[in-house]
Design a protein around this motif. Structure first.
Motif, PDB file in Angstrom:
ATOM      1  N   VAL A 121      -5.760  -3.152  13.662  1.00 26.35           N
ATOM      2  CA  VAL A 121      -5.364  -2.035  12.800  1.00 26.35           C
ATOM      3  C   VAL A 121      -4.780  -2.582  11.500  1.00 26.35           C
ATOM      4  N   ILE A 122      -5.173  -1.984  10.393  1.00 26.36           N
ATOM      5  CA  ILE A 122      -4.680  -2.427   9.088  1.00 26.36           C
ATOM      6  C   ILE A 122      -3.422  -1.641   8.742  1.00 26.36           C
ATOM      7  N   GLN A 123      -2.391  -2.370   8.386  1.00 30.31           N
ATOM      8  CA  GLN A 123      -1.109  -1.730   8.064  1.00 30.31           C
ATOM      9  C   GLN A 123      -1.054  -1.504   6.563  1.00 30.31           C
ATOM     10  N   HIS A 124      -1.454  -0.313   6.130  1.00 26.95           N
ATOM     11  CA  HIS A 124      -1.639  -0.122   4.693  1.00 26.95           C
ATOM     12  C   HIS A 124      -0.390   0.333   3.970  1.00 26.95           C
ATOM     13  N   GLN A 125       0.674   0.617   4.675  1.00 24.38           N
ATOM     14  CA  GLN A 125       1.879   1.061   3.979  1.00 24.38           C
ATOM     15  C   GLN A 125       2.980   0.009   4.040  1.00 24.38           C
ATOM     16  N   THR A 126       2.588  -1.250   4.093  1.00 22.19           N
ATOM     17  CA  THR A 126       3.587  -2.306   4.135  1.00 22.19           C
ATOM     18  C   THR A 126       3.280  -3.323   3.045  1.00 22.19           C
ATOM     19  N   GLU A 127       4.200  -4.242   2.892  1.00 22.63           N
ATOM     20  CA  GLU A 127       3.999  -5.340   1.957  1.00 22.63           C
ATOM     21  C   GLU A 127       3.554  -6.600   2.696  1.00 22.63           C
TER      22      GLU A 127
ATOM     23  N   GLU B  32      -3.625   8.137 -16.123  1.00 22.76           N
ATOM     24  CA  GLU B  32      -2.564   7.541 -16.947  1.00 22.76           C
ATOM     25  C   GLU B  32      -3.017   6.153 -17.338  1.00 22.76           C
ATOM     26  N   GLY B  33      -3.527   6.011 -18.542  1.00 20.17           N
ATOM     27  CA  GLY B  33      -4.026   4.710 -18.981  1.00 20.17           C
ATOM     28  C   GLY B  33      -5.174   4.271 -18.090  1.00 20.17           C
ATOM     29  N   ASP B  34      -5.041   3.095 -17.453  1.00 23.31           N
ATOM     30  CA  ASP B  34      -6.114   2.601 -16.593  1.00 23.31           C
ATOM     31  C   ASP B  34      -5.868   2.959 -15.125  1.00 23.31           C
ATOM     32  N   ARG B  35      -4.955   3.898 -14.889  1.00 21.81           N
ATOM     33  CA  ARG B  35      -4.693   4.307 -13.517  1.00 21.81           C
ATOM     34  C   ARG B  35      -5.112   5.748 -13.298  1.00 21.81           C
ATOM     35  N   VAL B  36      -5.769   5.970 -12.178  1.00 24.41           N
ATOM     36  CA  VAL B  36      -6.168   7.313 -11.778  1.00 24.41           C
ATOM     37  C   VAL B  36      -5.362   7.676 -10.546  1.00 24.41           C
ATOM     38  N   LYS B  37      -4.651   8.796 -10.609  1.00 25.12           N
ATOM     39  CA  LYS B  37      -3.867   9.228  -9.461  1.00 25.12           C
ATOM     40  C   LYS B  37      -4.689  10.238  -8.675  1.00 25.12           C
ATOM     41  N   LEU B  38      -4.917   9.942  -7.398  1.00 23.65           N
ATOM     42  CA  LEU B  38      -5.751  10.784  -6.542  1.00 23.65           C
ATOM     43  C   LEU B  38      -4.895  11.442  -5.470  1.00 23.65           C
ATOM     44  N   GLY B  39      -5.224  12.673  -5.156  1.00 19.34           N
ATOM     45  CA  GLY B  39      -4.642  13.334  -3.996  1.00 19.34           C
ATOM     46  C   GLY B  39      -5.732  13.539  -2.965  1.00 19.34           C
ATOM     47  N   ILE B  40      -5.422  13.226  -1.705  1.00 19.92           N
ATOM     48  CA  ILE B  40      -6.429  13.315  -0.652  1.00 19.92           C
ATOM     49  C   ILE B  40      -5.916  14.229   0.448  1.00 19.92           C
ATOM     50  N   GLU B  41      -6.701  15.235   0.764  1.00 20.42           N
ATOM     51  CA  GLU B  41      -6.393  16.090   1.908  1.00 20.42           C
ATOM     52  C   GLU B  41      -7.420  15.789   2.984  1.00 20.42           C
ATOM     53  N   ALA B  42      -6.933  15.380   4.150  1.00 24.37           N
ATOM     54  CA  ALA B  42      -7.854  15.013   5.224  1.00 24.37           C
ATOM     55  C   ALA B  42      -7.157  15.217   6.563  1.00 24.37           C
ATOM     56  N   PRO B  43      -7.931  15.500   7.600  1.00 19.59           N
ATOM     57  CA  PRO B  43      -7.328  15.564   8.943  1.00 19.59           C
ATOM     58  C   PRO B  43      -6.710  14.221   9.305  1.00 19.59           C
ATOM     59  N   ARG B  44      -5.750  14.248  10.217  1.00 16.60           N
ATOM     60  CA  ARG B  44      -5.013  13.034  10.577  1.00 16.60           C
ATOM     61  C   ARG B  44      -5.929  11.933  11.089  1.00 16.60           C
ATOM     62  N   GLU B  45      -7.041  12.320  11.717  1.00 17.44           N
ATOM     63  CA  GLU B  45      -7.889  11.291  12.321  1.00 17.44           C
ATOM     64  C   GLU B  45      -8.738  10.552  11.291  1.00 17.44           C
ATOM     65  N   VAL B  46      -8.722  11.008  10.043  1.00 16.29           N
ATOM     66  CA  VAL B  46      -9.462  10.295   9.004  1.00 16.29           C
ATOM     67  C   VAL B  46      -8.615   9.110   8.524  1.00 16.29           C
ATOM     68  N   ILE B  47      -9.166   7.926   8.640  1.00 10.04           N
ATOM     69  CA  ILE B  47      -8.450   6.719   8.235  1.00 10.04           C
ATOM     70  C   ILE B  47      -8.718   6.465   6.758  1.00 10.04           C
ATOM     71  N   ILE B  48      -7.653   6.400   5.972  1.00  3.61           N
ATOM     72  CA  ILE B  48      -7.775   6.185   4.533  1.00  3.61           C
ATOM     73  C   ILE B  48      -7.148   4.830   4.212  1.00  3.61           C
TER      74      ILE B  48
END
Lengths: 155, 92
Positions: A121-127, B32-48
């Protein structure tokens, strides 16, 4: 380098990583070999690739504050009801020349030994780093948090 | 690769249709400049995941495998020595 002998590892547990390892989906079947039930270091031998054997260890033996996230999907995939049924391991990378060991704290392995299942599992909210150098902090006290892990907000 | 232009506050709807639909909405919140702020709505089982983290774990898996056959036993002995309180992780 002299031939290194080590104790045989009589405790063997077959583990199925149904999704493989991250980026290596074909590496699915392993045997976890350890000297006994308490030593936090073990070998994870591939049943799919001859000669592929990962050195693994419980990161909390080195960094007691190591924290990680287990999702409902992880529990379902591992056939576990709660995370208390799971063991935690990280893969160590051993570089021969110059000799160095790093721990992959970013991608730990969750293991349900009773159920014979494992998942990376990848821990994406850590440093945490994928190649955390095991250095003087570990050798000196076994208790310092990994460099960069500045947010011990609990497991 | 499908390429689409979106403005802030505009969104994309992804629907996975594999028997039981799963919907994911990705919205551009700000640029914002070279940054794009994204909002993601997804069910909990979707791994982002941020892709660079998945890449880092994959690269490290391959690095660990590269020398595995000759070094795993040496590393095991080294870690056991460290746990036993020896001063050095280096092999004898």
């Amino acid at each position: 380098m002299a031939e290194t002998t080590f104790n045989p590892l009589p405790h063997a547990t077959p583990l199925l990583f149904a999704d493989g390892l991250v980026g290596c989906p074909d590496w699915r079947r392993f045997v976890l070999r350890r000297a006994d039930d308490v030593t936090p270091v073990a070998l994870l031998e591939s049943e799919d690739v001859v000669g592929l054997s990962f050195l693994v260890t419980d990161p909390r033996a080195w960094y007691p504050d190591y924290h990680f996230t287990v999702t409902a999907g992880d529990l379902a995939a591992l056939g576990a009801a709660t995370e208390n049924e799971l063991e935690l391991l990280v893969i160590a990378t051993v570089s021969p020349e110059p000799f160095a060991i790093t721990f992959n704290l970013l991608g730990p392995l969750l293991v349900n030994r009773a159920g014979g299942r494992g998942r990376q599992v990848i821990q994406h909210q850590t440093e945490y780093a994928a190649a955390h150098q095991v250095g003087p902090d570990v050798a000196a006290g076994l208790a310092q948090p990994p460099t960069g892990a500045a947010h011990p907000e609990g497991a | 690769m499908l390429v689409l232009n979106r403005q802030p506050e505009q969104a994309l709807v992804l629907t996975l249709d594999g028997g039981g639909q799963v919907q994911v909405i990705i919205r551009v919140l700000a640029v914002e400049g070279d940054r794009v702020k994204l909002g993601i709505e997804a069910p909990r089982e979707v791994i982002i995941l941020r892709q660079e983290l998945a890449d880092a774990v994959r690269e490290q898996n391959l690095a660990a495998a590269r020398h595995a056959s000759e070094t795993a036993a040496v590393g095991l002995a080294a870690l056991q020595r460290l746990l036993d309180g020896s001063e050095s992780a280096k092999p004898d």
